[in-house]
Design a protein around this motif. Structure first.
Motif, PDB file in Angstrom:
ATOM      1  N   LEU A 297     -10.284  10.869   9.200  1.00  0.00           N
ATOM      2  CA  LEU A 297      -9.787  10.371  10.475  1.00  0.00           C
ATOM      3  C   LEU A 297      -9.457  11.546  11.384  1.00  0.00           C
ATOM      4  O   LEU A 297      -8.977  12.571  10.923  1.00  0.00           O
ATOM      5  N   VAL A 298      -9.724  11.382  12.673  1.00  0.00           N
ATOM      6  CA  VAL A 298      -9.273  12.381  13.636  1.00  0.00           C
ATOM      7  C   VAL A 298      -7.821  12.064  13.988  1.00  0.00           C
ATOM      8  O   VAL A 298      -7.421  10.901  14.019  1.00  0.00           O
ATOM      9  N   LYS A 299      -7.044  13.098  14.228  1.00  0.00           N
ATOM     10  CA  LYS A 299      -5.608  12.909  14.398  1.00  0.00           C
ATOM     11  C   LYS A 299      -5.226  12.201  15.697  1.00  0.00           C
ATOM     12  O   LYS A 299      -4.104  11.708  15.821  1.00  0.00           O
ATOM     13  N   ASP A 300      -6.144  12.150  16.660  1.00  0.00           N
ATOM     14  CA  ASP A 300      -5.828  11.457  17.913  1.00  0.00           C
ATOM     15  C   ASP A 300      -6.316  10.007  17.906  1.00  0.00           C
ATOM     16  O   ASP A 300      -6.495   9.391  18.943  1.00  0.00           O
ATOM     17  N   ILE A 301      -6.504   9.463  16.706  1.00  0.00           N
ATOM     18  CA  ILE A 301      -6.973   8.088  16.563  1.00  0.00           C
ATOM     19  C   ILE A 301      -5.968   7.109  17.161  1.00  0.00           C
ATOM     20  O   ILE A 301      -4.755   7.352  17.160  1.00  0.00           O
ATOM     21  N   VAL A 302      -6.471   6.010  17.690  1.00  0.00           N
ATOM     22  CA  VAL A 302      -5.619   4.949  18.232  1.00  0.00           C
ATOM     23  C   VAL A 302      -4.781   4.365  17.087  1.00  0.00           C
ATOM     24  O   VAL A 302      -5.307   4.130  15.988  1.00  0.00           O
ATOM     25  N   PRO A 303      -3.473   4.136  17.311  1.00  0.00           N
ATOM     26  CA  PRO A 303      -2.597   3.639  16.238  1.00  0.00           C
ATOM     27  C   PRO A 303      -3.134   2.423  15.483  1.00  0.00           C
ATOM     28  O   PRO A 303      -3.080   2.383  14.251  1.00  0.00           O
ATOM     29  N   ASP A 304      -3.639   1.425  16.194  1.00  0.00           N
ATOM     30  CA  ASP A 304      -4.151   0.233  15.509  1.00  0.00           C
ATOM     31  C   ASP A 304      -5.329   0.582  14.609  1.00  0.00           C
ATOM     32  O   ASP A 304      -5.460   0.042  13.494  1.00  0.00           O
ATOM     33  N   ASP A 305      -6.192   1.487  15.066  1.00  0.00           N
ATOM     34  CA  ASP A 305      -7.336   1.902  14.255  1.00  0.00           C
ATOM     35  C   ASP A 305      -6.877   2.699  13.039  1.00  0.00           C
ATOM     36  O   ASP A 305      -7.460   2.598  11.955  1.00  0.00           O
ATOM     37  N   PHE A 306      -5.832   3.487  13.230  1.00  0.00           N
ATOM     38  CA  PHE A 306      -5.277   4.268  12.125  1.00  0.00           C
ATOM     39  C   PHE A 306      -4.749   3.353  11.033  1.00  0.00           C
ATOM     40  O   PHE A 306      -5.051   3.529   9.840  1.00  0.00           O
TER      41      PHE A 306
ATOM     42  N   ILE B  79       0.855  -1.192   0.000  1.00  0.00           N
ATOM     43  CA  ILE B  79       0.000   0.000   0.000  1.00  0.00           C
ATOM     44  C   ILE B  79       0.889   1.239   0.000  1.00  0.00           C
ATOM     45  O   ILE B  79       1.692   1.443   0.907  1.00  0.00           O
ATOM     46  N   ARG B  80       0.730   2.065  -1.022  1.00  0.00           N
ATOM     47  CA  ARG B  80       1.546   3.253  -1.176  1.00  0.00           C
ATOM     48  C   ARG B  80       0.787   4.462  -0.619  1.00  0.00           C
ATOM     49  O   ARG B  80      -0.354   4.721  -1.005  1.00  0.00           O
ATOM     50  N   VAL B  81       1.441   5.199   0.288  1.00  0.00           N
ATOM     51  CA  VAL B  81       0.777   6.286   1.004  1.00  0.00           C
ATOM     52  C   VAL B  81       1.484   7.620   0.772  1.00  0.00           C
ATOM     53  O   VAL B  81       2.713   7.701   0.816  1.00  0.00           O
ATOM     54  N   LEU B  82       0.677   8.654   0.550  1.00  0.00           N
ATOM     55  CA  LEU B  82       1.165  10.032   0.475  1.00  0.00           C
ATOM     56  C   LEU B  82       0.675  10.759   1.723  1.00  0.00           C
ATOM     57  O   LEU B  82      -0.521  10.770   2.019  1.00  0.00           O
ATOM     58  N   LEU B  83       1.599  11.351   2.485  1.00  0.00           N
ATOM     59  CA  LEU B  83       1.267  12.105   3.693  1.00  0.00           C
ATOM     60  C   LEU B  83       1.257  13.595   3.383  1.00  0.00           C
ATOM     61  O   LEU B  83       2.232  14.121   2.835  1.00  0.00           O
ATOM     62  N   VAL B  84       0.178  14.284   3.747  1.00  0.00           N
ATOM     63  CA  VAL B  84       0.073  15.718   3.464  1.00  0.00           C
ATOM     64  C   VAL B  84      -0.368  16.453   4.724  1.00  0.00           C
ATOM     65  O   VAL B  84      -1.508  16.308   5.178  1.00  0.00           O
ATOM     66  N   ASP B  85       0.543  17.242   5.296  1.00  0.00           N
ATOM     67  CA  ASP B  85       0.241  18.036   6.487  1.00  0.00           C
ATOM     68  C   ASP B  85       1.285  19.131   6.583  1.00  0.00           C
ATOM     69  O   ASP B  85       2.465  18.891   6.312  1.00  0.00           O
ATOM     70  N   ASP B  86       0.863  20.325   6.957  1.00  0.00           N
ATOM     71  CA  ASP B  86       1.813  21.431   7.027  1.00  0.00           C
ATOM     72  C   ASP B  86       2.673  21.381   8.283  1.00  0.00           C
ATOM     73  O   ASP B  86       3.627  22.152   8.422  1.00  0.00           O
ATOM     74  N   GLN B  87       2.385  20.460   9.202  1.00  0.00           N
ATOM     75  CA  GLN B  87       3.168  20.333  10.428  1.00  0.00           C
ATOM     76  C   GLN B  87       4.093  19.118  10.340  1.00  0.00           C
ATOM     77  O   GLN B  87       3.622  17.973  10.359  1.00  0.00           O
ATOM     78  N   PRO B  88       5.394  19.339  10.248  1.00  0.00           N
ATOM     79  CA  PRO B  88       6.359  18.240  10.104  1.00  0.00           C
ATOM     80  C   PRO B  88       6.264  17.210  11.235  1.00  0.00           C
ATOM     81  O   PRO B  88       6.450  16.011  11.000  1.00  0.00           O
TER      82      PRO B  88
ATOM     83  N   PHE C 123       2.936  10.096  11.961  1.00  0.00           N
ATOM     84  CA  PHE C 123       2.216   9.139  11.127  1.00  0.00           C
ATOM     85  C   PHE C 123       3.189   8.253  10.364  1.00  0.00           C
ATOM     86  O   PHE C 123       2.972   7.044  10.209  1.00  0.00           O
ATOM     87  N   ARG C 124       4.260   8.847   9.882  1.00  0.00           N
ATOM     88  CA  ARG C 124       5.230   8.065   9.102  1.00  0.00           C
ATOM     89  C   ARG C 124       5.877   6.997   9.973  1.00  0.00           C
ATOM     90  O   ARG C 124       6.114   5.870   9.510  1.00  0.00           O
ATOM     91  N   ALA C 125       6.169   7.336  11.218  1.00  0.00           N
ATOM     92  CA  ALA C 125       6.795   6.369  12.119  1.00  0.00           C
ATOM     93  C   ALA C 125       5.902   5.141  12.296  1.00  0.00           C
ATOM     94  O   ALA C 125       6.391   4.000  12.344  1.00  0.00           O
ATOM     95  N   LEU C 126       4.592   5.368  12.380  1.00  0.00           N
ATOM     96  CA  LEU C 126       3.662   4.250  12.504  1.00  0.00           C
ATOM     97  C   LEU C 126       3.614   3.421  11.225  1.00  0.00           C
ATOM     98  O   LEU C 126       3.685   2.187  11.258  1.00  0.00           O
ATOM     99  N   LEU C 127       3.517   4.098  10.094  1.00  0.00           N
ATOM    100  CA  LEU C 127       3.371   3.410   8.814  1.00  0.00           C
ATOM    101  C   LEU C 127       4.632   2.653   8.430  1.00  0.00           C
ATOM    102  O   LEU C 127       4.555   1.569   7.829  1.00  0.00           O
ATOM    103  N   ASP C 128       5.791   3.210   8.761  1.00  0.00           N
ATOM    104  CA  ASP C 128       7.058   2.571   8.371  1.00  0.00           C
ATOM    105  C   ASP C 128       7.290   1.236   9.085  1.00  0.00           C
ATOM    106  O   ASP C 128       8.118   0.437   8.648  1.00  0.00           O
TER     107      ASP C 128
END
Length: 220
Positions: A104-113, A2-11, A17-22
């Protein structure tokens, strides 16, 4: 993969999110963007399966970025998921109308994310159905801004029934149980309805169902 593009103005948020996905073997972050314009360019370059897009960004915001990606035929395979700080963000319905597959809300549980990313990649379920129903119940009384009704008369009775059940947040298996048909037949009804209504995905099918009056918010 699954290829993901992350878009957010806050690094910091992107890196979280990247740490979870990686950590996942079946998910790869192919690019990161800090605004909507860059998101569109990177989507065209990398053709991700899922684009996670912050709704509020300077310049080209998440809604406009969603609209531009959804309007590009070359990006038809990109499933857009809006990221928000609040479950009932006033802009979410606009994002769904623009072509987002869900949010998705940003405070979602990692497993749910992680589960949500996989669901979005399959394109077969609306994300966070409980929150989505609350959102629709809250905003469905707003004046209509889209040309609802187009294609409604083309739906068969079974396709209409399937669309109503999709609007209630049911999965294909649950719809099959309700309609006493196989999951494959349920999926066929839904796909045909999406084609006739020119809906990009299930999220737009839900918006159409409520805006056209085919489905009614609970309690109404």
């Amino acid at each position: 993969m699954i290829r993901v593009l992350l878009v957010d103005d806050q690094p910091l948020i992107r890196s979280g999110f990247r740490a979870l996905l990686d950590l996942e073997e079946d998910i790869e972050v192919v690019a990161e963007a800090a605004d909507g314009k860059q998101a569109l360019d990177l989507a065209r370059e990398h053709l991700p399966d899922v684009a996670l897009i912050d709704i509020q960004m300077p310049g080209v915001d998440g809604i406009e970025a969603t609209r531009r990606i959804a309007a590009d035929p070359a990006l038809a395979g990109v499933h857009i998921v809006i990221l928000t700080n609040y479950g009932l963000d006033e802009y979410i319905l606009d994002a769904l109308r623009a072509g987002a597959a869900g949010f998705l809300v940003k405070d979602i549980v990692p497993d749910d994310f992680l589960h949500a990313v996989r669901v979005a990649a399959r394109g077969d379920a609306l994300l966070a159905p409980s929150i989505t129903r609350k959102l629709i119940n809250r905003y469905i009384t707003l004046p209509l801004t889209t040309g609802v009704g187009t294609g409604l008369e083309e739906l068969t009775s079974r396709e209409r029934e399937a669309v109503v059940l999709v609007a209630q947040g049911l999965s294909n298996d649950e719809i099959a149980d309700r309609m006493v048909i196989s999951p494959m037949t349920a999926k066929t009804h839904i796909n045909r309805a999406m084609t006739k209504l020119r809906a990009r995905d299930r999220a737009q099918l839900v918006v159409f169902a409520y805006e056209s009056g085919l489905a009614a918010p609970r309690g109404s």
